[in-house]
Every structure is written in C-alpha cells, then in structure tokens.
Design an enzyme around this catalytic site. Structure first.
Site, PDB file in Angstrom:
ATOM      1  N   GLN A  99      50.584  48.499  30.694  1.00  0.00           N
ATOM      2  CA  GLN A  99      49.916  49.349  31.763  1.00  0.00           C
ATOM      3  C   GLN A  99      50.769  50.010  32.632  1.00  0.00           C
ATOM      4  O   GLN A  99      51.721  49.423  33.221  1.00  0.00           O
ATOM      5  CB  GLN A  99      48.994  48.240  32.791  1.00  0.00           C
ATOM      6  CG  GLN A  99      47.977  47.412  32.100  1.00  0.00           C
ATOM      7  CD  GLN A  99      47.470  46.160  32.897  1.00  0.00           C
ATOM      8  OE1 GLN A  99      48.084  45.477  32.960  1.00  0.00           O
ATOM      9  NE2 GLN A  99      46.215  46.104  33.137  1.00  0.00           N
TER      10      GLN A  99
ATOM     11  N   ASP B 244      40.278  49.789  41.616  1.00  0.00           N
ATOM     12  CA  ASP B 244      41.211  48.576  41.253  1.00  0.00           C
ATOM     13  C   ASP B 244      42.737  48.752  41.698  1.00  0.00           C
ATOM     14  O   ASP B 244      43.389  49.771  41.337  1.00  0.00           O
ATOM     15  CB  ASP B 244      41.188  48.718  39.658  1.00  0.00           C
ATOM     16  CG  ASP B 244      41.884  47.587  39.177  1.00  0.00           C
ATOM     17  OD1 ASP B 244      41.571  46.241  39.401  1.00  0.00           O
ATOM     18  OD2 ASP B 244      42.932  47.475  38.342  1.00  0.00           O
TER      19      ASP B 244
ATOM     20  N   ARG C 211      34.975  50.621  42.067  1.00  0.00           N
ATOM     21  CA  ARG C 211      35.897  49.942  42.679  1.00  0.00           C
ATOM     22  C   ARG C 211      37.071  50.299  42.327  1.00  0.00           C
ATOM     23  O   ARG C 211      37.616  50.516  41.076  1.00  0.00           O
ATOM     24  CB  ARG C 211      35.391  48.742  41.752  1.00  0.00           C
ATOM     25  CG  ARG C 211      36.314  47.478  41.881  1.00  0.00           C
ATOM     26  CD  ARG C 211      36.243  46.279  41.028  1.00  0.00           C
ATOM     27  NE  ARG C 211      37.004  45.126  41.002  1.00  0.00           N
ATOM     28  CZ  ARG C 211      38.260  44.749  40.583  1.00  0.00           C
ATOM     29  NH1 ARG C 211      38.713  45.881  39.925  1.00  0.00           N
ATOM     30  NH2 ARG C 211      38.931  43.832  40.973  1.00  0.00           N
TER      31      ARG C 211
ATOM     32  N   HIS D  79      36.244  37.381  39.094  1.00  0.00           N
ATOM     33  CA  HIS D  79      36.756  37.326  37.773  1.00  0.00           C
ATOM     34  C   HIS D  79      38.323  36.874  37.650  1.00  0.00           C
ATOM     35  O   HIS D  79      39.076  36.436  36.671  1.00  0.00           O
ATOM     36  CB  HIS D  79      36.696  38.507  36.826  1.00  0.00           C
ATOM     37  CG  HIS D  79      37.371  39.516  37.257  1.00  0.00           C
ATOM     38  ND1 HIS D  79      37.192  40.351  38.484  1.00  0.00           N
ATOM     39  CD2 HIS D  79      38.508  40.097  36.798  1.00  0.00           C
ATOM     40  CE1 HIS D  79      38.251  41.146  38.699  1.00  0.00           C
ATOM     41  NE2 HIS D  79      39.005  41.089  37.686  1.00  0.00           N
ATOM     42  N   ASP D  80      38.916  37.134  38.808  1.00  0.00           N
ATOM     43  CA  ASP D  80      40.324  36.687  39.101  1.00  0.00           C
ATOM     44  C   ASP D  80      40.521  35.483  39.476  1.00  0.00           C
ATOM     45  O   ASP D  80      39.647  34.596  39.976  1.00  0.00           O
ATOM     46  CB  ASP D  80      40.973  37.894  40.143  1.00  0.00           C
ATOM     47  CG  ASP D  80      41.257  38.990  39.401  1.00  0.00           C
ATOM     48  OD1 ASP D  80      41.494  39.074  37.974  1.00  0.00           O
ATOM     49  OD2 ASP D  80      41.338  40.110  39.735  1.00  0.00           O
TER      50      ASP D  80
ATOM     51  N   GLU E 155      39.626  47.527  45.899  1.00  0.00           N
ATOM     52  CA  GLU E 155      40.278  46.034  45.614  1.00  0.00           C
ATOM     53  C   GLU E 155      41.524  45.819  46.197  1.00  0.00           C
ATOM     54  O   GLU E 155      42.510  46.547  45.226  1.00  0.00           O
ATOM     55  CB  GLU E 155      40.062  45.874  44.095  1.00  0.00           C
ATOM     56  CG  GLU E 155      40.180  44.405  43.614  1.00  0.00           C
ATOM     57  CD  GLU E 155      41.428  44.199  43.001  1.00  0.00           C
ATOM     58  OE1 GLU E 155      41.879  43.024  42.813  1.00  0.00           O
ATOM     59  OE2 GLU E 155      42.277  45.030  42.422  1.00  0.00           O
TER      60      GLU E 155
ATOM     61  N   HIS F 217      47.082  52.476  37.115  1.00  0.00           N
ATOM     62  CA  HIS F 217      47.886  52.498  35.778  1.00  0.00           C
ATOM     63  C   HIS F 217      46.834  53.038  34.833  1.00  0.00           C
ATOM     64  O   HIS F 217      45.684  52.543  34.926  1.00  0.00           O
ATOM     65  CB  HIS F 217      48.405  51.300  35.519  1.00  0.00           C
ATOM     66  CG  HIS F 217      47.673  50.245  35.936  1.00  0.00           C
ATOM     67  ND1 HIS F 217      47.681  49.306  37.066  1.00  0.00           N
ATOM     68  CD2 HIS F 217      46.492  49.392  34.941  1.00  0.00           C
ATOM     69  CE1 HIS F 217      46.489  48.378  37.014  1.00  0.00           C
ATOM     70  NE2 HIS F 217      46.144  48.383  35.934  1.00  0.00           N
TER      71      HIS F 217
ATOM     72  N   ASP G 164      43.844  43.211  29.322  1.00  0.00           N
ATOM     73  CA  ASP G 164      43.512  42.591  30.667  1.00  0.00           C
ATOM     74  C   ASP G 164      42.095  43.058  31.026  1.00  0.00           C
ATOM     75  O   ASP G 164      42.061  43.411  32.027  1.00  0.00           O
ATOM     76  CB  ASP G 164      44.596  43.497  31.800  1.00  0.00           C
ATOM     77  CG  ASP G 164      44.763  42.843  32.853  1.00  0.00           C
ATOM     78  OD1 ASP G 164      44.252  41.449  33.119  1.00  0.00           O
ATOM     79  OD2 ASP G 164      45.166  43.580  33.940  1.00  0.00           O
TER      80      ASP G 164
END
Ligand code: GLC
Length: 649
Positions: free
Chosen positions: A253, A285, A283, A396-397, A327, A185, A142
C-alpha cells in the site's frame, strides 16, 4: 460556515474562471454552476492556498474538471442535489440509520444487494456503506483497502454498470450509498505506482520515494507503526525502482504524496466521477495520514484539513448531495478538527467516526463503572452544528484502547493499567471475563494490544451459548442492547455493523482462508447468516430474535424522538451513581435525559436530576412507561436503558 461576500482579491479570479466556464455551459446550467462557484470559491481557495504554491494556477486547471463533471452529472442526480439542498440536515435527522456490510459476505454481488433491499428497509436503513468494492490488487489487499483501479468494480462483485443500477435502486428507496475513498495510499499495482516503479519521474512524484535510508530513518524516529506485527516499519524497499517507498500500512500500500498538486487534481476528478455514478457518501479512509511532516507522527497535520476543505468545496460545486465521512481514529483533541475547528469550522467532513464513544462503551461494560466514560466524553470538544458523529459499537476493524492518560488520571486510574485490563478482559484472560476477543497487533515495544472480535462474542454471548447458560445469554444480550441504545441515543448517524442485528458470533472460518488467516480482524467479518435472520424474525424469543426485535424497537423509538437530531449535543451528566451513565439532550420541545445502567445489578439514581431538567412526569420512551421512582430515586434494572422525556412533552 455561511457565505460571505466574495473578498476583493478573489473577484478577478472568479471572473476569469466564469469566462472559462461559459465556453462549455449555458442557460440554467451555467447559472447554477456560477452561483455555486461563487459560493464555494473562498473555501476552495483558502483550502488550496496554504498547501500549494500556485493556488490560482491550480484552480484554472481544476475548472475544466468541474465543468466536465457538472455537464456529465445525470439528471436524476441533479434532482437529488436539489432535494438535499432543500434539506441540508437530512443526515442529522433521527430517522438516519446506517448499515455497514461486505458485499460478498452480505449478498454475494452488487446485484445480490438488490435482493436484500427489503431487509435493509425493514431495519430502517437510510445509508448503506458497502466495504471496499473498487478493484483491489490481487489478494492480499487488506479487505480491499489497496485499490488498483478506482474506476472499476472488484470483478467478483460486479461491474460499474451494476453499481450504477444499484445506486439508482437505493436512491429510489431513499438510501444513500457510501463508498470507501482510499486516499492515503494506492496498491503498488495501481497504474501510478507501476509507472513510478518503471522510473517515470512524473509518477515517482505521486509517492514518497527515497534513494537511500537517510530521510526514512529521520522520519522513523517519530513515526508509530500501524501494523507492527505483519508490516513493521513505515518504508519498503522497492526492487524495481531501487528506492525506498513510504508504506504506512502494508508494504504493497503505497502512500500518496499529497504535496503534489497532481494528486489533488486526480482525486478531485475521481470523487466527481464516482459521485456521478451515484455514490453519495465518501468515507475518507485513513485521512489522518495524508500529510507528512518531519519530526511529527505524520498524522492530523493542518494541511489534511485544508485539503479536505478544498475537496469538499469541489464536491459541493458539482454534486452538493455528496457527504464526506472522516475515518480518523485519533485522540479527541485531534478528532474534532475533522469536523472543523477554527478557520475550518463546519467546512470539512460532514461526519466522522466517534471512536472514543465506542471505546468508552466497551470500557464501561468491562469495568461496570462509567466515571472514566463520563469524564472523557464530558471533556469532548463541541462539534459544529452542521455535522454529525458516526456512532457505532463495532466495525470491521479491531478496537484500539484510545484511553487518554489524563482522562484516566482524573478519575484515579492509570491509563496504562486500564488499557492492559481492557485487553486482558476482552481477550478472555481476565478471570471473570466472558469475552472471546483475539489480540490483534501486539506491540512488545509499547505493550499495546488491540482486540478483534464480534460484538456478541466480546459481550459474552459465545461463551454463554457454549456453556448453555440462559442467565449469561440474557446478560450478554442485555449488554449488547445497552451498547446499541447508547449508539442510537447519543445523536448522530448510528452505524449498524452487518450481523450485529442478529448478534452473530466470531467466525473462525477465516483461519481456513489463506488470504485472511494472518489477519484476525476477519474473525468479526462474518458471512451473513440468512437462516438466522429468518429465525430472528420468526422467533422473537431466540437469542437472535431478542437482539433483532430489541434493536428494531430502539430504532423505531429513535425515529419518533426529535431530540436525537444530530445538530444538538449530548451533554454528559455528572455520574451520581458510578454505574449509571447519563446525559441530557436539550431540545426546544423539552429536554431528553438518557440513563444507562452499565452493571448487572439494580441501581438507583437521584430523581431530582430529572426534575432539574424539567421532567416532572418522566416518561421512558423505550418502554412507553413512566419512570419507576422510589423514595426520590429512579430504579434501574440490570443494564437498563432509559430515554426520558416529559410525559406532557
Ligand atoms: C482504515 C481501514 C482499515 C485499513 C486501513 C488501511 O483504517 O478501516 O481496515 O486497514 O485503513 O487502508
């Protein structure tokens, strides 16, 4: 937000902790540590108390972690701490520009990044987010968001020593390094998961593991699916342990159990350890997901904020230079809590992604209508003044169409129909659309279709170049510059996504990469095109040159415009013309009004709005010209963007 005298019930706790600290610290170190502990103990304690049964006991176990990390903090990082404490608004200032890149795609390795620092400095970058570089599981991982070892660097990118060398070089140039901290995770190959799989009870409690489907089935009733396409459901059966494991994202994950105080201690230690290697921004996540509660969607639970408050206090005591970036790609009413509301006001993350702004920019570019955008942003809750939004056009998403039904209804739209329109538009299915986006994670159950694609391809540049259509090339570049102007002019930390400064197109080579072929987000994670970068600089008339120089100009103007300080809010103006988005930023130096024409037609906007804001001689700071006014109307060229202050100001 501000230090208050220590409540009586914490005094004896503080004394006990200080006695503990005295065993290992002395002199000015002990003094600084004690002052910070006293300052942040209330935040730490009130963060832990609602979450963990024995907050005092936990603090006593946390203290040696803090002391050890404080002792180990290198002298130049302590100097940085002192510097940041002298300028706590360093990240809110108009000169703040962030750049987001994959190390391997931008420069090969961490060492390679050192060769590109001049490039970043030319763009004015003050903050560099390198996409996940901590050691992930073997592919697929990922994009690095399945970490196997948080204390090692991904082998093909370099070593921890390289990371430390890089952060030192960045620091010398005043650039802060941002690192992803994946805290929802870990990879199933992480030591904790390996030991849980082998049956060690201690580590099974680090995760959410169930012997049968009873509870997972109960949870599933209210859980959404993040990757319905390639990872349906939220639980995975683990053969090794014979248990069902919570896996919100991919099956490899494994979600961590933050209700276990051991997980808190592990991450407190980890954050400080990485901060001591020179990481300045974490960040956080997928932070929204870390707390689970039956009967809910298991996102944005109050404990998430309490835990963040405690972690931030941990960082502030040892490494006050450190920032937290949330995020949380969630609805506005949930999002604002990541910057702190109520009891957590200003005490959690320093910055958070402004996902709504990003979505609304793309929505208005498609519809040529800013009424929904203005309505949604006008209703956005006010953030604490010591925080900043991260504003961005692309990342990036994929883009999920976070359009609230009630916002849509208030401007006469159906939320569902508008979201459908946006997916059709950006995937190029809508008849007049010039976009080349790809549908990501189509969910037949909800009708949801997210979109992948580079900013330039979404804005129409790919098609325009293919059709060799200079007018469309021009218009798509103008759309991009308009979007960037909103991002740079909204106030906050603008995040430039690597390649957008050159208008890089979709990169279809991911289809030939077996580990990426199934995840079309890789279409907008291109390899840096250094030849194009050189051309952009040398040939300002080329598409990449127009993009690069246009963006650079906006960055320079932003830097010299104090009104963009992030402590101030952008107050949305009523859309007096449905194609023109506007807001005012009130500053002691005078007001700044920003106007953006989201259509390819000339538009007019009542000049009285400027006069009402005290701009009697309105000057557009981007063009350096007086604002063109005809018959009491401001004239806006197609896709015009104006940052207006008074000429005398
Ligand atoms: C974040 C990342 C995304 C990743 C997910 C799971 O949302 O931005 O790329 O897939 O977390 O870690």
């Amino acid at each position: 937000m501000f230090s208050t005298p220590l409540p009586a019930e914490l005094r004896s706790l503080l004394e006990r902790l200080l006695v503990q600290a005295q065993a290992d610290l002395s002199g000015s170190d002990l003094e600084t540590f004690s002052l910070r502990l006293e300052r942040y103990l209330p935040e730490l304690y009130t963060g832990l108390k609602p979450v963990y049964a024995d907050a005092e006991g936990l603090l006593e176990r946390l203290l040696p972690i803090l002391v050890t990390a404080y002792r180990a903090r290198p002298a130049d990082l302590k100097r940085l701490d002192a510097k940041r404490l002298l300028a706590p608004d360093w990240f809110q200032r108009p000169e703040m520009i962030a750049y987001v890149a994959y190390t391997e795609r931008f420069a090969g390795t961490l060492k390679g990044i050192e060769e590109r620092l001049d490039y970043l400095e030319e763009l004015g970058v003050r903050y560099l987010h390198l996409m996940p570089f901590l050691k992930p599981r073997p592919a697929p991982h990922d994009g690095g968001y399945a970490v196997m070892d948080y204390r090692a660097v991904r082998e093909d990118l370099g070593t921890m020593d390289d990371l430390e060398a890089l952060t030192a070089k960045l620091r010398a140039r005043g650039i802060a390094l941002c690192c992803d901290l994946v805290l929802n995770h870990v990879a199933q190959e992480h030591e904790w998961a390996v030991r849980a799989r082998a049956g060690e009870a201690k580590y099974q409690h680090y995760f959410h593991m169930f012997s049968d489907r009873t509870l997972p089935d109960e949870y599933e009733k209210t859980l959404p699916e993040v990757f319905p396409d390639f990872a349906p459901g939220n639980f995975t059966f683990d053969e090794a342990s014979g248990k069902w494991v919570w896996t919100t994202f991919n099956r490899w994950q494994w979600d961590l159990n933050w209700a276990n105080p051991e997980v808190f201690l592990e991450f407190a230690d980890l954050i400080l350890w990485l901060a001591n290697r020179g990481v300045e921004v974490f960040r956080l996540d997928a932070i929204a997901f870390i707390w689970k509660r039956l009967g809910t969607n298991c996102q944005n639970q109050p404990e998430v904020h309490a835990i963040t408050q405690a972690l931030r206090a941990v960082a502030r005591i040892v490494a006050p230079a450190v920032l937290f970036k949330a995020e949380a790609i969630v609805a506005p009413d949930d999002l604002i809590h990541y910057l702190g509301q109520g009891e957590h006001f200003g005490l959690v993350s320093d910055t958070a992604y402004h996902n709504s702004l990003m979505v609304q920019i793309w929505s208005s570019l498609a519809s040529r209508d800013v009424r929904l955008m203005s309505e949604a942003l006008r209703r956005f809750p006010v953030k604490p003044t010591n925080t900043a939004w991260c504003t961005y056009l692309r990342c990036h998403d994929d883009i999920g169409w976070a359009i609230a039904d009630d916002d849509a209804a208030r401007v006469g739209l159906s939320g569902e129909a508008h979201r459908r329109f946006l997916s059709d538009y950006y995937s190029g299915r809508f008849p007049t659309s010039p976009s080349r986006g790809l549908v990501f994670q189509e969910n037949p159950r909800t009708g949801d279709r997210r979109i992948s694609g580079s900013g330039a391809s979404l804005a129409g540049l790919e098609q325009a170049l293919e059709q060799n259509d200079p007018r469309q090339v021009h218009l798509s570049l103008e759309r991009l510059l308009l979007g960037h102007a909103v991002v740079l002019g909204f106030g906050g930390i603008p995040l430039l996504y690597m390649g957008d400064e050159l208008a890089l197109l979709n990169d279809y080579s991911y289809l030939e990469e077996p580990e990426h072929a199934e995840d079309n987000r890789w279409v907008h994670r291109p390899h840096m095109d250094w030849a194009k970068a050189a051309r952009a600089k040398a040939d300002p008339a080329s598409p990449e040159g127009r993009m690069y120089h246009g963006l650079l100009h906006l960055i320079r103007v932003r830097r010299s415009t104090p009104h963009f300080h992030a402590a101030l809010e952008a107050q949305i103006l009523e859309p007096r013309n449905p194609h023109v988005f506007g807001y005012v930023r009130r500053h002691p130096l005078g007001n700044l009004v920003a106007l953006y024409n989201f259509s390819e037609e000339v538009q007019y906007y009542p000049a009285e709005v400027l006069w009402q804001q005290g701009l009697s001689l309105p000057l557009d700071r981007i063009s350096g010209q007086l604002v063109p006014i005809e018959h009491h109307l401001v004239r806006l060229e197609p896709y015009a963007r104006l940052w207006i202050t008074d000429e005398k100001g």
